[in-house]
Design a protein around this motif. Structure first.
Motif, PDB file in Angstrom:
ATOM      1  N   THR A  54       0.824  -1.207   0.000  1.00  0.00           N
ATOM      2  CA  THR A  54       0.000   0.000   0.000  1.00  0.00           C
ATOM      3  C   THR A  54       0.851   1.247   0.000  1.00  0.00           C
ATOM      4  O   THR A  54       0.595   2.201  -0.741  1.00  0.00           O
TER       5      THR A  54
ATOM      6  N   SER B 144     -13.895   3.209   0.429  1.00  0.00           N
ATOM      7  CA  SER B 144     -12.943   4.216   0.889  1.00  0.00           C
ATOM      8  C   SER B 144     -13.585   5.596   0.827  1.00  0.00           C
ATOM      9  O   SER B 144     -14.387   5.882  -0.068  1.00  0.00           O
TER      10      SER B 144
ATOM     11  N   ARG C 222      -4.324  -4.522   7.692  1.00  0.00           N
ATOM     12  CA  ARG C 222      -4.142  -3.924   6.372  1.00  0.00           C
ATOM     13  C   ARG C 222      -4.868  -2.581   6.276  1.00  0.00           C
ATOM     14  O   ARG C 222      -4.343  -1.618   5.706  1.00  0.00           O
ATOM     15  N   ALA C 223      -6.069  -2.506   6.845  1.00  0.00           N
ATOM     16  CA  ALA C 223      -6.835  -1.258   6.784  1.00  0.00           C
ATOM     17  C   ALA C 223      -6.136  -0.136   7.541  1.00  0.00           C
ATOM     18  O   ALA C 223      -6.070   1.012   7.072  1.00  0.00           O
TER      19      ALA C 223
ATOM     20  N   MET D 196     -13.174  -7.417   8.566  1.00  0.00           N
ATOM     21  CA  MET D 196     -12.179  -6.814   7.678  1.00  0.00           C
ATOM     22  C   MET D 196     -10.778  -7.168   8.152  1.00  0.00           C
ATOM     23  O   MET D 196     -10.571  -7.574   9.302  1.00  0.00           O
ATOM     24  N   ASN D 197      -9.819  -6.998   7.280  1.00  0.00           N
ATOM     25  CA  ASN D 197      -8.417  -7.176   7.648  1.00  0.00           C
ATOM     26  C   ASN D 197      -7.960  -5.870   8.295  1.00  0.00           C
ATOM     27  O   ASN D 197      -7.552  -4.929   7.627  1.00  0.00           O
TER      28      ASN D 197
ATOM     29  N   THR E 120      -7.881  -2.545   0.451  1.00  0.00           N
ATOM     30  CA  THR E 120      -8.641  -3.000   1.621  1.00  0.00           C
ATOM     31  C   THR E 120      -9.901  -3.760   1.253  1.00  0.00           C
ATOM     32  O   THR E 120     -10.548  -4.315   2.136  1.00  0.00           O
TER      33      THR E 120
ATOM     34  N   SER F  65     -12.654  -2.537   0.560  1.00  0.00           N
ATOM     35  CA  SER F  65     -13.678  -1.866   1.339  1.00  0.00           C
ATOM     36  C   SER F  65     -14.070  -0.559   0.663  1.00  0.00           C
ATOM     37  O   SER F  65     -13.458  -0.144  -0.330  1.00  0.00           O
TER      38      SER F  65
END
Length: 337
Positions: free
Chosen positions: A92, A125, A322-323, A318-319, A121, A123
């Motif tokens: 990232t 954003s 990582r997020a 969620m991870n 992610t 997800s």
């Protein structure tokens, strides 16, 4: 306080559940995570974790899944470690650094940052530009039209004049609006919302706690957000819809209804950024019942007139590592611009 072994078992269970979205059994943990103990010992540890509320068993014959409390314990450990040791090795960070080189303007960087966050992610954003937080108010007027309707007129220090019509379920007197107008101007005049947020004392918070004051504050947020440049950039809805938790559209609809309301979204982000550092809200920790199936990772970037918010919203599964890394990397990219 969990023992080291129980912390390892909980972390392994969360990692497995995040990866596969299926209840986790003791055999899987023993075979895949090198815990160094027998399956019977792991089963005992899982039983204790379940009794103490860290995990739960959806069905009698199924494995276990983390609870919001279990996630919270895991995330608190991540936040304590700061996750800086391997930030430079994280893809990232490298991607966002490369993205900065190609962005010639802040608006472009914000768009690219939102895209990178969603990509890394899986997800939704959200990047809130600085303009929303730094807009300074010169004067707020509440103009009564009827007992059930009023007009908000806002004059900013840079000369913008904004207005918004407000409907009331119950009749509101002109006197009440005058009193509320004096309160708003006393608190907001000459300040940005970020400055107001940081300087509110207990008396002011109590003054804004009434239903009419909260309604007018929400409408004021919406009024200020009428300019296109102040809108939050949102990307990754498709990624969110592809998560197993949201394959049924009925489970995603309440989340979308909240996030499509710009005023609610702004409040959510402002409240999340009020605390220092990275803020993580997990499931039931969200104030809105409609958001109890998702988690938010948010962080403020910049300061003063350059202050904004970067965040990701995804399922509670969620991870988080990582997020958190992705949000911090995005914060650094936006601050260095």
């Amino acid at each position: 306080m969990l023992s080291d072994r129980r912390q390892r078992v909980l972390a392994a269970l969360i990692e497995e559940y995040v990866s596969h979205a299926l209840p986790v059994g003791s055999r899987t943990l023993v075979e895949n995570y090198g815990l160094g103990v027998s399956s019977a010992t792991v089963r005992n540890e899982l039983s204790v974790l379940e009794e103490e509320g860290y995990i739960t068993q959806p069905h009698t014959s199924a494995g276990r899944v983390p609870t919001d409390f279990g996630y919270r314990t895991f995330v608190d450990g991540l936040l304590e470690k700061e996750l800086d040791a391997d930030d430079n090795a994280d893809a990232t960070q490298a991607a966002i650094e490369e993205m900065k080189k190609s962005a010639t303007e802040l608006d472009t960087l914000i768009e690219q940052t939102a895209a990178a966050l969603s990509r890394f992610t899986d997800s939704l954003s959200i990047v809130l530009p600085p303009s929303t937080l730094s807009l300074r108010l010169h004067q707020v007027s509440f103009v009564p039209l009827t007992p059930h309707r009023a007009l908000i007129v806002v004059v900013t220090e840079n000369g913008q004049v904004l207005n918004r019509s407000v409907e009331f379920g119950d009749p509101v007197s002109a006197g009440d609006l005058v009193s509320l107008q004096e309160l708003f101007n006393g608190v907001l005049a000459g300040k940005s919302f970020s400055e107001v947020r940081d300087s509110l004392d207990a008396n002011v918070v109590e003054a804004f706690s009434g239903p009419l004051a909260r309604l007018m504050l929400n409408e004021l947020f919406a009024c200020l957000n009428t300019g296109e440049s102040s809108h939050a950039r949102r990307l990754g809805l498709t990624a969110l819809m592809q998560q197993p938790e949201f394959t049924n559209s009925s489970s995603l609809l309440p989340v979308l209804q909240v996030l499509e309301d710009e005023t609610v979204l702004l409040q959510l982000l402002h409240e999340s950024a009020a605390a220092p550092g990275t803020v993580v809200r997990i499931g039931s920790e969200n104030n809105s019942e409609q958001l109890m199936g998702v988690s938010l990772v948010a962080r403020q970037y910049g300061c003063g007139k350059g202050e904004g918010i970067v965040a990701v919203i995804g399922p509670t599964r969620m991870n988080y590592a990582r997020a958190i890394r992705a949000v911090r990397a995005a914060q650094r990219a936006l601050e260095d611009e």
